[in-house]
Design a protein around this motif. Sequence first.
Motif, PDB file in Angstrom:
ATOM      1  N   GLU A 209       0.861  -1.170   0.000  1.00 10.33           N
ATOM      2  CA  GLU A 209       0.000   0.000   0.000  1.00 10.33           C
ATOM      3  C   GLU A 209       0.906   1.230   0.000  1.00 10.33           C
ATOM      4  OE1 GLU A 209      -4.019  -0.407   1.826  1.00 10.33           O
ATOM      5  OE2 GLU A 209      -2.884  -1.604   3.292  1.00 10.33           O
ATOM      6  N   ARG A 210       0.326   2.387  -0.292  1.00  8.65           N
ATOM      7  CA  ARG A 210       1.145   3.606  -0.405  1.00  8.65           C
ATOM      8  C   ARG A 210       1.914   3.878   0.883  1.00  8.65           C
ATOM      9  NH1 ARG A 210       4.418   6.609  -1.166  1.00  8.65           N
ATOM     10  NH2 ARG A 210       4.460   8.607  -2.291  1.00  8.65           N
ATOM     11  N   SER A 211       1.277   3.664   2.023  1.00  9.20           N
ATOM     12  CA  SER A 211       1.923   3.947   3.303  1.00  9.20           C
ATOM     13  C   SER A 211       3.062   2.971   3.607  1.00  9.20           C
ATOM     14  CB  SER A 211       0.886   3.898   4.423  1.00  9.20           C
ATOM     15  OG  SER A 211       0.287   2.613   4.486  1.00  9.20           O
ATOM     16  N   GLN A 212       3.093   1.824   2.929  1.00  9.04           N
ATOM     17  CA  GLN A 212       4.112   0.811   3.180  1.00  9.04           C
ATOM     18  C   GLN A 212       5.296   0.912   2.227  1.00  9.04           C
ATOM     19  OE1 GLN A 212       1.447  -2.469   2.472  1.00  9.04           O
ATOM     20  NE2 GLN A 212       1.172  -2.889   4.669  1.00  9.04           N
ATOM     21  N   LEU A 213       5.151   1.708   1.188  1.00  5.26           N
ATOM     22  CA  LEU A 213       6.103   1.684   0.083  1.00  5.26           C
ATOM     23  C   LEU A 213       7.515   2.088   0.516  1.00  5.26           C
ATOM     24  CD1 LEU A 213       6.288   1.079  -2.938  1.00  5.26           C
ATOM     25  CD2 LEU A 213       5.764   3.478  -3.382  1.00  5.26           C
ATOM     26  N   LEU A 214       7.650   3.159   1.287  1.00  3.10           N
ATOM     27  CA  LEU A 214       8.968   3.615   1.710  1.00  3.10           C
ATOM     28  C   LEU A 214       9.664   2.561   2.564  1.00  3.10           C
ATOM     29  CD1 LEU A 214      11.169   5.765   1.844  1.00  3.10           C
ATOM     30  CD2 LEU A 214       9.944   6.804   3.768  1.00  3.10           C
ATOM     31  N   GLY A 215       8.927   1.953   3.473  1.00  2.04           N
ATOM     32  CA  GLY A 215       9.512   0.917   4.324  1.00  2.04           C
ATOM     33  C   GLY A 215      10.002  -0.268   3.511  1.00  2.04           C
ATOM     34  N   VAL A 216       9.215  -0.702   2.524  1.00  5.59           N
ATOM     35  CA  VAL A 216       9.620  -1.818   1.668  1.00  5.59           C
ATOM     36  C   VAL A 216      10.866  -1.437   0.871  1.00  5.59           C
ATOM     37  CG1 VAL A 216       8.947  -3.171  -0.358  1.00  5.59           C
ATOM     38  CG2 VAL A 216       7.325  -2.833   1.507  1.00  5.59           C
ATOM     39  N   ALA A 217      10.880  -0.213   0.333  1.00  4.56           N
ATOM     40  CA  ALA A 217      12.036   0.243  -0.439  1.00  4.56           C
ATOM     41  C   ALA A 217      13.304   0.254   0.413  1.00  4.56           C
ATOM     42  CB  ALA A 217      11.767   1.632  -1.009  1.00  4.56           C
ATOM     43  N   GLY A 248       4.532 -14.223   9.283  1.00  2.00           N
ATOM     44  CA  GLY A 248       4.022 -14.321  10.642  1.00  2.00           C
ATOM     45  C   GLY A 248       3.883 -13.010  11.374  1.00  2.00           C
ATOM     46  N   GLY A 249       4.190 -11.886  10.705  1.00  2.00           N
ATOM     47  CA  GLY A 249       4.039 -10.583  11.344  1.00  2.00           C
ATOM     48  C   GLY A 249       2.590 -10.125  11.371  1.00  2.00           C
ATOM     49  N   THR A 250       2.371  -8.955  11.927  1.00  2.00           N
ATOM     50  CA  THR A 250       1.002  -8.443  12.060  1.00  2.00           C
ATOM     51  C   THR A 250       0.608  -7.495  10.931  1.00  2.00           C
ATOM     52  OG1 THR A 250       1.792  -6.643  13.468  1.00  2.00           O
ATOM     53  CG2 THR A 250       1.061  -8.657  14.560  1.00  2.00           C
ATOM     54  N   GLU A 251       1.599  -6.901  10.239  1.00  2.00           N
ATOM     55  CA  GLU A 251       1.292  -5.966   9.159  1.00  2.00           C
ATOM     56  C   GLU A 251       0.931  -6.750   7.896  1.00  2.00           C
ATOM     57  OE1 GLU A 251       3.095  -1.937   7.017  1.00  2.00           O
ATOM     58  OE2 GLU A 251       4.439  -3.295   8.109  1.00  2.00           O
ATOM     59  N   LEU A 252      -0.217  -6.415   7.307  1.00  2.00           N
ATOM     60  CA  LEU A 252      -0.690  -7.129   6.132  1.00  2.00           C
ATOM     61  C   LEU A 252      -0.255  -6.420   4.852  1.00  2.00           C
ATOM     62  CD1 LEU A 252      -4.329  -8.029   7.260  1.00  2.00           C
ATOM     63  CD2 LEU A 252      -2.211  -9.346   7.575  1.00  2.00           C
ATOM     64  N   PHE A 253       0.248  -7.195   3.899  1.00  2.00           N
ATOM     65  CA  PHE A 253       0.694  -6.672   2.615  1.00  2.00           C
ATOM     66  C   PHE A 253      -0.130  -7.301   1.496  1.00  2.00           C
ATOM     67  CE2 PHE A 253       4.289  -6.062   5.383  1.00  2.00           C
ATOM     68  CZ  PHE A 253       4.847  -4.864   4.963  1.00  2.00           C
ATOM     69  N   PRO A 254      -0.383  -6.542   0.427  1.00  2.00           N
ATOM     70  CA  PRO A 254      -1.117  -7.112  -0.713  1.00  2.00           C
ATOM     71  C   PRO A 254      -0.234  -8.059  -1.527  1.00  2.00           C
ATOM     72  CG  PRO A 254      -0.530  -4.814  -1.135  1.00  2.00           C
ATOM     73  CD  PRO A 254      -0.106  -5.114   0.254  1.00  2.00           C
ATOM     74  N   HIS A 255      -0.730  -9.266  -1.783  1.00  2.00           N
ATOM     75  CA  HIS A 255      -0.038 -10.257  -2.590  1.00  2.00           C
ATOM     76  C   HIS A 255      -0.922 -10.627  -3.778  1.00  2.00           C
ATOM     77  CE1 HIS A 255       2.302 -11.620   1.260  1.00  2.00           C
ATOM     78  NE2 HIS A 255       2.861 -10.569   0.685  1.00  2.00           N
ATOM     79  N   ILE A 256      -0.343 -10.648  -4.966  1.00  2.00           N
ATOM     80  CA  ILE A 256      -1.080 -10.911  -6.193  1.00  2.00           C
ATOM     81  C   ILE A 256      -0.760 -12.325  -6.657  1.00  2.00           C
ATOM     82  CG2 ILE A 256      -1.515 -10.122  -8.551  1.00  2.00           C
ATOM     83  CD1 ILE A 256      -0.205  -7.397  -7.581  1.00  2.00           C
TER      84      ILE A 256
END
Length: 279
Positions: A209-217, A248-256
């Motif tokens: 999601e947009r809010s997760q993008l910087l952390g993933v990068a 196993g973490g609590t933050e959910l990420f979109p998977h295609i």
Amino acid sequence: MTIRRATTADAPGIARVHVETWRSTYQGLVPDDYLAGLSIPARQEFWDKLIRQQPPREHLFVAEDPSGKIVGMISGGRNRSELPYDGEVKAIYVLKENQGQALGRRLFQASVNQLADDGFRSFMVWVLEQNPACGFYTHQGGRAVGEADENIGGKTLKELAFAWDDLQRLTTAKRIYHITDQALWRKALGQGIYEHPSLKQEGFIHASERSQLLGVANRYFQKVKDLLVLELDASRLQAPLRFENTTGGTELFPHIYGPIHPDAVLLVHTLEALCPDRN
């Protein structure tokens, strides 16, 4: 087709689209000598200057085919008229031979999304009354709110204003983001479908999601250059989309869970443009 933000290198292609689209769309409506006098070099100078001096909350996107040819464009930003709408789609052109491929819809949606991201709440567009695009705008929910006379080449033509009171209603689609590299995206353009190696390795393509993008990068792409971000319309994905955390973490990420069809790609960004503060 790739929809992305324009750069100064695109000015020649934008100018060609501008002139060729005017000549094909307005033949028989606009005086012939005016159309014949349209200058690609002059339009190139205009668009190059606009890109270089573009102020905040203004945007210019291009549609690029797999060979790198510019085949369409759209610009938008602050409303230039006195009508009570704060945003405006100012110009949209698609080459005649590339019409009927949903490019107009994709460009329009990209512009609307950007207007919303820039804080606009409503918007409008001016179009010549006899332009076939009038039907496109009504189909997109626009309503006629005004008209004006425009002198083009010594001939007075009527322009119609179409408006949308609630911009947010057009941006309700869920947007998710996928980081990739230039080579994978070029391969997808040639094949007409995007598949990341993780699809075979893990069974899905990672997204954010947009809010997760910087952390993933910052976690997975530190100091990697020349990366792209595909901005996806989740409602247009043909593969299942699941929000989960497989570690196993609590933050959910979109998977295609399948390949990405190009029709689901709203825009292609550079990672630096969306995450200027990444590590």
